[in-house]
Design an enzyme around this catalytic site. Sequence first.
Site, PDB file in Angstrom:
ATOM      1  N   ASP A 114       0.839  -1.196   0.000  1.00  0.00           N
ATOM      2  CA  ASP A 114       0.000   0.000   0.000  1.00  0.00           C
ATOM      3  C   ASP A 114       0.875   1.246   0.000  1.00  0.00           C
ATOM      4  O   ASP A 114       1.991   1.222  -0.518  1.00  0.00           O
ATOM      5  CB  ASP A 114      -0.922  -0.043   1.239  1.00  0.00           C
ATOM      6  CG  ASP A 114      -2.300   0.533   0.972  1.00  0.00           C
ATOM      7  OD1 ASP A 114      -2.393   1.758   0.772  1.00  0.00           O
ATOM      8  OD2 ASP A 114      -3.276  -0.234   0.962  1.00  0.00           O
ATOM      9  N   HIS A 146      -3.770   5.963   3.647  1.00  0.00           N
ATOM     10  CA  HIS A 146      -4.536   4.813   3.162  1.00  0.00           C
ATOM     11  C   HIS A 146      -4.008   3.490   3.718  1.00  0.00           C
ATOM     12  O   HIS A 146      -4.757   2.663   4.242  1.00  0.00           O
ATOM     13  CB  HIS A 146      -4.490   4.816   1.632  1.00  0.00           C
ATOM     14  CG  HIS A 146      -5.352   3.792   0.974  1.00  0.00           C
ATOM     15  ND1 HIS A 146      -4.915   2.499   0.734  1.00  0.00           N
ATOM     16  CD2 HIS A 146      -6.611   3.870   0.488  1.00  0.00           C
ATOM     17  CE1 HIS A 146      -5.874   1.819   0.126  1.00  0.00           C
ATOM     18  NE2 HIS A 146      -6.920   2.631  -0.039  1.00  0.00           N
ATOM     19  N   ASN A 238     -13.530   0.635  -7.130  1.00  0.00           N
ATOM     20  CA  ASN A 238     -14.601   1.543  -6.712  1.00  0.00           C
ATOM     21  C   ASN A 238     -15.262   2.287  -7.865  1.00  0.00           C
ATOM     22  O   ASN A 238     -15.647   3.444  -7.733  1.00  0.00           O
ATOM     23  CB  ASN A 238     -14.037   2.581  -5.730  1.00  0.00           C
ATOM     24  CG  ASN A 238     -13.431   1.957  -4.502  1.00  0.00           C
ATOM     25  OD1 ASN A 238     -13.796   0.853  -4.091  1.00  0.00           O
ATOM     26  ND2 ASN A 238     -12.486   2.655  -3.900  1.00  0.00           N
ATOM     27  N   SER A 308     -11.172  -0.898  -0.703  1.00  0.00           N
ATOM     28  CA  SER A 308      -9.893  -0.951   0.011  1.00  0.00           C
ATOM     29  C   SER A 308     -10.086  -1.313   1.478  1.00  0.00           C
ATOM     30  O   SER A 308      -9.209  -1.904   2.107  1.00  0.00           O
ATOM     31  CB  SER A 308      -9.174   0.398  -0.067  1.00  0.00           C
ATOM     32  OG  SER A 308      -8.592   0.587  -1.321  1.00  0.00           O
TER      33      SER A 308
END
Length: 366
Positions: A114, A146, A238, A308
């Site tokens: 990530d 994130h 998404n 996520s």
Amino acid sequence: MNFLPNQIVIGFHANVSSQRALEIIRLVGGTVIDQIPQLNIYVIKVDSSRMNTTLRLLSNFPEVKFAEFNGLMVTQLTPNDPLFPQQWGLLKINSTRAWNVTRGSSLLKIAILDTGVNGGHPDLIDKMVLNVNFSTSSTSQDVNGHGTHVAGIAAATTRNDIGVAGLAINPKIMNIKVLDDSGSGSFSDVAKGIVNATDNGAKVINMSLGGPSFSSSVQSAVQYAAGRGVIQVAAAGNDNTQDLFYPAAYPEVISVAALARDDTKASFSNFGSAWVDVAAPGIDILSTLPTTTNMMGQTNYGYLSGTSMAAPFVSGLAALLASLEPNANKVRNAIETTTVPVPGKGTLYENGRINTYAALLKITGQ
């Protein structure tokens, strides 16, 4: 269900020999899996469809003092993490009952590929075992936010009187930064991260990242990891589309869609039963965030939404399962075949919402 679905406990009178007890158990079609000799008690396994019938049969034998379902006496781990009551996603997937089966192995490692992980966060510091940077950023730490949020969902320190709880209570976190501080990374960086995680002993790799383009280099890395028994989980994306999203769409990867609290598909979540494997909570998920200013706009803890956020629930579950069963195929099967049916199962996603407790029961043969 407050009992194990295929076990019966039989208590025989004190004067009943083990030979006679075993004969009775054989007559009713049971298999001994445990016993307490001091109490002349046997635990038997029977087909779940024959539980009531077996109890009735046993009641006809004068040698049997009692026979009962092997109930659950649940002194369940209740996290004292102050924000736990606000973690609706953890509660939704049956986590507290699952923790009575296992809290995972501290030897097992989850790689978070990530934007990095804030290793100094008080809810993560005790979980970190590796920091590697393959991104163009100058630091392996999380400036974006994130990655820290994702890591906390999977495995924040639990029952430490601080912040939130993570699903994988004992497994450790590997911070493998493959996305830069803006949240972007190349195919080759992601591929290097997958290989590095594999070579450093990760059993689970979480990839809350991706894009619409197929990559042979990333696919090669995914196959490298899969060939070495690594369980890989990725966000489905998404864009509210059925279009394939990678690495989630590679067949070796468990693809995760996002759900709202009422089990309907999150409006933004990608979908399609041909390539999306399971669903998990993904709206207003509370988790860790960097203790310093970051691009998510919140510090320490906060709510984010996305596939996520759904993916690390599955990674945390995979880590719990892999702590008991090293075979990656069996772990994946347990995740996918014990889901809760939700609207869209079979059309929006191949399977339903993950059920942590049911998956653990399956992997333990209960």
